[in-house]
Design a protein around this motif. Sequence first.
Motif, PDB file in Angstrom:
ATOM      1  N   LEU A  72     -14.191   6.097 -17.769  1.00  0.00           N
ATOM      2  CA  LEU A  72     -13.836   4.703 -17.527  1.00  0.00           C
ATOM      3  C   LEU A  72     -13.492   4.090 -18.878  1.00  0.00           C
ATOM      4  CD1 LEU A  72     -13.884   2.590 -15.170  1.00  0.00           C
ATOM      5  CD2 LEU A  72     -16.237   2.063 -15.834  1.00  0.00           C
ATOM      6  N   THR A  73     -12.328   3.474 -18.972  1.00  0.00           N
ATOM      7  CA  THR A  73     -11.917   2.892 -20.245  1.00  0.00           C
ATOM      8  C   THR A  73     -11.156   1.593 -20.021  1.00  0.00           C
ATOM      9  OG1 THR A  73     -10.734   3.304 -22.324  1.00  0.00           O
ATOM     10  CG2 THR A  73      -9.753   4.220 -20.344  1.00  0.00           C
ATOM     11  N   ALA A  78     -13.592   6.563 -24.103  1.00  0.00           N
ATOM     12  CA  ALA A  78     -13.904   6.170 -22.732  1.00  0.00           C
ATOM     13  C   ALA A  78     -15.370   6.499 -22.488  1.00  0.00           C
ATOM     14  CB  ALA A  78     -13.022   6.923 -21.730  1.00  0.00           C
ATOM     15  N   ALA A  79     -15.952   5.854 -21.501  1.00  0.00           N
ATOM     16  CA  ALA A  79     -17.308   6.196 -21.091  1.00  0.00           C
ATOM     17  C   ALA A  79     -17.227   7.307 -20.052  1.00  0.00           C
ATOM     18  CB  ALA A  79     -17.992   4.974 -20.500  1.00  0.00           C
ATOM     19  N   VAL A  80     -18.310   8.059 -19.918  1.00  0.00           N
ATOM     20  CA  VAL A  80     -18.353   9.145 -18.931  1.00  0.00           C
ATOM     21  C   VAL A  80     -19.483   8.853 -17.953  1.00  0.00           C
ATOM     22  CG1 VAL A  80     -18.561  11.630 -18.572  1.00  0.00           C
ATOM     23  CG2 VAL A  80     -17.495  10.755 -20.672  1.00  0.00           C
ATOM     24  N   ILE A  81     -19.133   8.861 -16.668  1.00  0.00           N
ATOM     25  CA  ILE A  81     -20.072   8.443 -15.633  1.00  0.00           C
ATOM     26  C   ILE A  81     -20.218   9.533 -14.586  1.00  0.00           C
ATOM     27  CG2 ILE A  81     -20.437   6.718 -13.804  1.00  0.00           C
ATOM     28  CD1 ILE A  81     -18.475   5.041 -15.871  1.00  0.00           C
ATOM     29  N   SER A  82     -21.443   9.823 -14.242  1.00  0.00           N
ATOM     30  CA  SER A  82     -21.681  10.818 -13.191  1.00  0.00           C
ATOM     31  C   SER A  82     -21.303  10.240 -11.830  1.00  0.00           C
ATOM     32  CB  SER A  82     -23.158  11.218 -13.185  1.00  0.00           C
ATOM     33  OG  SER A  82     -23.427  11.979 -12.033  1.00  0.00           O
ATOM     34  N   MET A  83     -20.537  10.999 -11.066  1.00  0.00           N
ATOM     35  CA  MET A  83     -20.126  10.534  -9.739  1.00  0.00           C
ATOM     36  C   MET A  83     -20.628  11.492  -8.666  1.00  0.00           C
ATOM     37  SD  MET A  83     -18.490   7.717 -10.254  1.00  0.00           S
ATOM     38  CE  MET A  83     -17.367   7.348  -8.899  1.00  0.00           C
ATOM     39  N   ALA A  84     -21.649  12.258  -9.001  1.00  0.00           N
ATOM     40  CA  ALA A  84     -22.180  13.232  -8.047  1.00  0.00           C
ATOM     41  C   ALA A  84     -22.556  12.520  -6.746  1.00  0.00           C
ATOM     42  CB  ALA A  84     -23.389  13.939  -8.654  1.00  0.00           C
ATOM     43  N   MET A 100      -9.675  11.804 -24.289  1.00  0.00           N
ATOM     44  CA  MET A 100     -10.815  12.462 -23.640  1.00  0.00           C
ATOM     45  C   MET A 100     -10.369  13.727 -22.891  1.00  0.00           C
ATOM     46  SD  MET A 100     -13.209  10.141 -24.351  1.00  0.00           S
ATOM     47  CE  MET A 100     -14.641  10.403 -23.303  1.00  0.00           C
ATOM     48  N   VAL A 153     -14.762  14.774  -7.418  1.00  0.00           N
ATOM     49  CA  VAL A 153     -14.878  14.268  -8.795  1.00  0.00           C
ATOM     50  C   VAL A 153     -16.363  14.148  -9.148  1.00  0.00           C
ATOM     51  CG1 VAL A 153     -14.326  12.389 -10.390  1.00  0.00           C
ATOM     52  CG2 VAL A 153     -12.713  12.995  -8.559  1.00  0.00           C
ATOM     53  N   ALA A 154     -16.858  15.039  -9.979  1.00  0.00           N
ATOM     54  CA  ALA A 154     -18.283  15.030 -10.322  1.00  0.00           C
ATOM     55  C   ALA A 154     -18.580  14.049 -11.451  1.00  0.00           C
ATOM     56  CB  ALA A 154     -18.741  16.432 -10.718  1.00  0.00           C
ATOM     57  N   LYS A 194     -23.318   9.305 -18.708  1.00  0.00           N
ATOM     58  CA  LYS A 194     -23.337  10.530 -19.511  1.00  0.00           C
ATOM     59  C   LYS A 194     -22.908  10.225 -20.941  1.00  0.00           C
ATOM     60  CE  LYS A 194     -24.545  12.822 -15.945  1.00  0.00           C
ATOM     61  NZ  LYS A 194     -25.981  13.092 -15.828  1.00  0.00           N
ATOM     62  N   LEU A 195     -22.092   9.201 -21.117  1.00  0.00           N
ATOM     63  CA  LEU A 195     -21.643   8.801 -22.454  1.00  0.00           C
ATOM     64  C   LEU A 195     -21.347   7.303 -22.416  1.00  0.00           C
ATOM     65  CD1 LEU A 195     -20.724   9.896 -25.310  1.00  0.00           C
ATOM     66  CD2 LEU A 195     -18.409   9.886 -24.358  1.00  0.00           C
ATOM     67  N   LEU A 246     -17.334  -0.596 -11.250  1.00  0.00           N
ATOM     68  CA  LEU A 246     -17.191   0.543 -10.368  1.00  0.00           C
ATOM     69  C   LEU A 246     -18.412   0.511  -9.450  1.00  0.00           C
ATOM     70  CD1 LEU A 246     -15.342   3.113 -10.319  1.00  0.00           C
ATOM     71  CD2 LEU A 246     -17.058   4.196 -11.776  1.00  0.00           C
ATOM     72  N   ALA A 264     -21.231   1.274 -12.499  1.00  0.00           N
ATOM     73  CA  ALA A 264     -21.005   1.097 -13.934  1.00  0.00           C
ATOM     74  C   ALA A 264     -19.945   0.038 -14.163  1.00  0.00           C
ATOM     75  CB  ALA A 264     -20.575   2.419 -14.559  1.00  0.00           C
ATOM     76  N   GLY A 265     -19.948  -0.522 -15.365  1.00  0.00           N
ATOM     77  CA  GLY A 265     -18.973  -1.558 -15.692  1.00  0.00           C
ATOM     78  C   GLY A 265     -18.563  -1.509 -17.146  1.00  0.00           C
ATOM     79  N   ALA A 276     -21.183   0.412 -19.549  1.00  0.00           N
ATOM     80  CA  ALA A 276     -20.670   1.680 -20.080  1.00  0.00           C
ATOM     81  C   ALA A 276     -19.887   1.515 -21.363  1.00  0.00           C
ATOM     82  CB  ALA A 276     -19.797   2.356 -19.018  1.00  0.00           C
ATOM     83  N   CYS A 287     -16.547  10.941 -13.896  1.00  0.00           N
ATOM     84  CA  CYS A 287     -15.314  10.212 -14.188  1.00  0.00           C
ATOM     85  C   CYS A 287     -15.417   9.564 -15.558  1.00  0.00           C
ATOM     86  CB  CYS A 287     -15.005   9.185 -13.102  1.00  0.00           C
ATOM     87  SG  CYS A 287     -16.048   7.738 -13.169  1.00  0.00           S
ATOM     88  N   VAL A 342     -20.680  10.797  -4.804  1.00  0.00           N
ATOM     89  CA  VAL A 342     -19.890   9.593  -4.497  1.00  0.00           C
ATOM     90  C   VAL A 342     -18.530  10.026  -3.957  1.00  0.00           C
ATOM     91  CG1 VAL A 342     -18.878   7.476  -5.418  1.00  0.00           C
ATOM     92  CG2 VAL A 342     -21.062   8.302  -6.330  1.00  0.00           C
TER      93      VAL A 342
END
Lengths: 308, 308
Positions: free
Chosen positions: B40-41, A27-33, B76, B35-36, A20-21, A135, A82-83, A117, B38, A35
């Motif tokens: 990561l940093t 920080a990066a934003v990751i979808s975890m739908a 964030m 958690v929809a 998502k970012l 991740l 993601a990493g 990410a 997350c 999970v």
Amino acid sequence: MESELIRYLRRRLPPHPLLKLGPGDDAAVISMAGVAECVLTVDMLMDRVDFRVGEVDPKRIGRKSLAVNLSDLAAMAAEPLAGVVALALPRSGGMDLAVNLYEGLIPLAERYALAVAGGDTNSWDGPLVISITLLGRVGPKGPLLRSGARPGDWILVTGEFGGSILGHHFDFEPRLAEARLLNERYTLHAGIDVSDGLSIDLARLCQESGCGALVRTADMPISEAAGKWAAQVSDGSTPLDHALGDGEDFELILAVPPEEAARILADQPLQTPITHIGECIDEAGLWATDDRLGKIRLAARGYEHELN
Amino acid sequence: MESELIRYLRRRLPPHPLLKLGPGDDAAVISMAGVAECVLTVDMLMDRVDFRVGEVDPKRIGRKSLAVNLSDLAAMAAEPLAGVVALALPRSGGMDLAVNLYEGLIPLAERYALAVAGGDTNSWDGPLVISITLLGRVGPKGPLLRSGARPGDWILVTGEFGGSILGHHFDFEPRLAEARLLNERYTLHAGIDVSDGLSIDLARLCQESGCGALVRTADMPISEAAGKWAAQVSDGSTPLDHALGDGEDFELILAVPPEEAARILADQPLQTPITHIGECIDEAGLWATDDRLGKIRLAARGYEHELN
């Protein structure tokens, strides 16, 4: 400068549905739908320990740094999500080096649909350090752990062992697809990837599972490189010694209930051969056997970071 | 040895409801139920850049290494979930150093309910490197980004600035609680934490948002330490210069629509004061104003890792 590297990454990184970012914010934003459980792993690689800057194409260093982390996900039968990449770069030539590290790792990330990410980019007077954190998500069976082996389980391994230093430790393919296929199709009790050495990593699996292992040395899949490396080192170590202790094979060791193991061996469902090298036993520790020797203690050898 | 450190961590780390599997396997397993999205940093800290081993209690180094990462989550408006720690330790005294680093960071992790999920421990001939990666979750409003500021937004900051090197850069409290309270109770447009310097970090926020900023220097909250440090350095820089460029304040810069900003300033809902230091403007770049000078260009100063 760091901002220049962020501009490069934003241009270079392909879009990813989970991201998502990406790079450039705090920080990066990751979808975890969807999970429910994730796995988190980090591996740090250092100049003069895991590679030598100046002696090898930095693209291969970047690729290796990601591949060893992906191998940890494989060991859990997890799928990459993601990493993030943290770098300590030498001041001189740092920007070039950083770009080449990324150019080496991005194709591998794309191959396994990993979202790169972002990260943290630093410069200093010290040698190159790369720390990658991944991740991942696990399938419906949950993660494959080191601790599930039971006495009687057969010990199976993918691929061949030894002499990785001759090139395989840069060019290996993390066993992600293999681990997931095996974990989905069969009942596995425990797993680990061989980073430090077959014997030491097998000992770790056994220790976590509260059992021991008996290895039939005659059945060990020894790579051609193990023979070459033994001839080069020429310190009396045999190709078998190298296969048991060299490390960085990044193959899988699996503990599998006998009937399932027999099924896997009959099916041979992977491109790479799966070999039955021994059994988990009640007695703690590592043991070897062959036609001549009977049962003898096997040293758990391999690379360990010594802290004093 | 690495296995000794894992034993220490297993004894030492408190259980955590999100941590399904802690240190010692190939990866940690973390519950992500509910958690929809997350965040990561990662932040990497190095001896002789971010601290000096031998001149400071390693517990403070460990605490700082985690705190700077938590500050990124605060930026964030995210809540900490889990983290992993990668270490490159000098060979001599490495085990002691590692334990002390953890003893410094674990209490801070507990304070913010962060699950220390594991890591990677290495030794080498180089200086200490610590890389910490954190996983966080965001509230129902989503993450607070750098990119949401609009011309006309008021620029608010928490706390005071400058002279962090005199001690604050080790002992600061990451603004996690403050960021979440503000983000939940008010409408914020953008945020960033001040790691490299108020002016450079404000410039980053503006760049991501496609606007500029006008700072009223007379309103800048300048710390006592900025004055002390200016007197010590004695290179002609004023306390204001130090407040604008020193960095490592780990306070928040927020861009807030005027009416909401006025409400925040009237409420002063935090323990620490919130100060209105300027506005976002159409014109790109950083500008300063005071009663005497009118509007002048402000240099974006602060720490940047230079890559050549």
